[in-house]
Every structure is written in C-alpha cells, then in structure tokens.
Design an enzyme around this catalytic site. Structure first.
Site, mmCIF file in Angstrom:
data_model
loop_
_atom_site.group_PDB
_atom_site.id
_atom_site.type_symbol
_atom_site.label_atom_id
_atom_site.label_comp_id
_atom_site.label_asym_id
_atom_site.label_seq_id
_atom_site.Cartn_x
_atom_site.Cartn_y
_atom_site.Cartn_z
ATOM 1 N N CYS A 1 79.020 24.410 51.602
ATOM 2 C CA CYS A 1 79.726 23.149 51.856
ATOM 3 C C CYS A 1 81.054 23.387 52.585
ATOM 4 O O CYS A 1 81.236 22.901 53.703
ATOM 5 C CB CYS A 1 79.925 22.397 50.548
ATOM 6 N N GLU B 1 73.151 20.485 53.726
ATOM 7 C CA GLU B 1 74.279 19.954 54.495
ATOM 8 C C GLU B 1 73.785 19.219 55.746
ATOM 9 O O GLU B 1 74.267 18.135 56.077
ATOM 10 C CB GLU B 1 75.239 21.077 54.892
#
EC number: 3.5.99.2
Length: 228
Positions: free
Chosen positions: A137, A208
């Site tokens: 992340c 993601e």
C-alpha cells in the site's frame, strides 16, 4: 539485494499497470469524474479504518519495543495525517470530506483486499506474512507519486497535484521500517516460506490495482435476480 528489495522489484510490472489505470491517469491530468473520487474516498475510509485495526493486532507480534512504537505512530498517522491527502480530493469535488465519507461503501475489491490482510494476521504467528500483505500500500502510492512528479502530463495547477506531492515523500519513512521488518523477520525462513511471503506481497499489489480501478468503475456487488 535484500529480501524486501526483491519484492519491490517483482512488483514493478503491476505498479506500471496501476500507473496506466484510468483513475491515476485522469487524476494526473486533473480531470476526473467526481463520482470516481467519491467512491475512492468512501472505500478508502473503510480500508484505512481496518488498516489501523490490523496494525493494532500486530503489536503483540513485534520483535522489540521500537517496532511497537512504530505501529502506534502509524495508527495515529492513519487517523489524522493521511486525511490531508483525502481533503485535496474533497476540495476538487467541492464537498466536505467528512460529509462525503458519511456514506459507507464496501465494494468487492476493497473487501477482498481487507480480508487478505486479516487472514494473514490471524493464520501466521510470524508478523512478516501480514506485513507483506500491508507493505505494498505505501510502496505503490510512493512509486506512483514519484513517477507523477516527473511526468510532463501532471497538471500542476490542479488541486489534485497536491495528492501526488503528499505521497511523494510522506510514505518513505514507513516503507523503510516495513522493509527492515520484513528483512529481519524472514532471516531464518525457508525458501518455501519466503515464497509464501512474496505471494502475499504481490497479491496485495494486485489488490491495489483493483482498488483504484474499483473507484473509476464505481464497482458494486452484483447479486443478480430481484430483491424484495
């Protein structure tokens, strides 16, 4: 090349795909659908709340007190610091951030991502498995932002350019600590175990990609049929 660096290297093709996603490209140009940003902000508010909870669950698994302090600081940053980046998007929309996220969304891509992280917290005593699921992340955001700052297509007159400016530097200390933890906690692992950790990292990088695309497409659960 240490272990964390090999993970970041292996993730580059996925990050390249993320950068070319419609969401990032339109964000870059400062011309993106407001509904896409609303979807992103609402989903990310849910995601970050769980991200902070996962940090808390990792505290008993940390190897030393310094690592515990780091997790506590990160929980505080998620609660307060990262809101700054979100407010740039809210300014672009022309609405108050807190009012935007009053409406909760839990799309499939966010759901799968969050559950991937929780699974690795609860099924492995070694925190590396969960850290590898969380580390992409900040790394993805940093790499996208650093690339954007050098991109001639970045619309520097748009308020959205500040979103890239924020992630250009704010994630660097976090990445460094997470990388150090992964290197430390995998030192005595077998190659089979390291491959499992690598799989976690790459899966989260794909999550993601899906998360950004989820925002652009206003992804929703599709149950089919009629409901009363």
């Amino acid at each position: 090349m240490n272990f964390a660096e090999t993970l970041e290297r292996d993730a580059q093709p996925i990050i390249d795909e993320i950068y070319q996603d419609h969401f990032i490209q339109e964000l870059l140009k400062g011309d993106i659908k407001k509904e896409a940003l609303r979807q992103y902000l609402r989903a990310d508010a849910s995601y970050l709340r769980e991200f902070a909870n996962i940090y808390a669950l990792l505290i008993p698994k940390m190897p030393d007190l310094e690592s515990v302090r780091f997790l506590v600081d990160q929980i505080q940053f998620i609660v307060n610091g990262e809101v700054e980046a979100h407010e740039y998007m809210a300014d672009y929309i022309g609405e108050n951030y807190n009012e935007i996220v009053q409406k909760k969304v839990w799309p499939p891509s966010g759901d799968h991502y969050i559950k991937h992280m929780y699974y690795n917290v609860y099924t492995h005593e070694n925190a590396t498995y969960a850290i590898a699921a969380m580390a992409p992340c900040p790394y993805v955001y940093a790499m996208i932002a650093k690339r954007a700052m050098k991109d001639p297509n970045l619309n520097k007159s748009s308020i959205l350019a500040k979103w890239f400016e924020f992630y250009n530097t704010e994630m660097d200390p976090l990445i460094e600590v997470l990388d150090d933890l992964m290197n430390q906690l995998t030192a005595n692992m077998s190659e089979t175990e390291k491959n499992e950790v690598r799989e976690n990292y790459l899966q989260s990088t794909v999550h993601e990609l899906n998360f950004f695309n989820m925002a652009y497409t206003s992804e929703k659960w599709q149950f089919g049929g009629e409901r009363v």
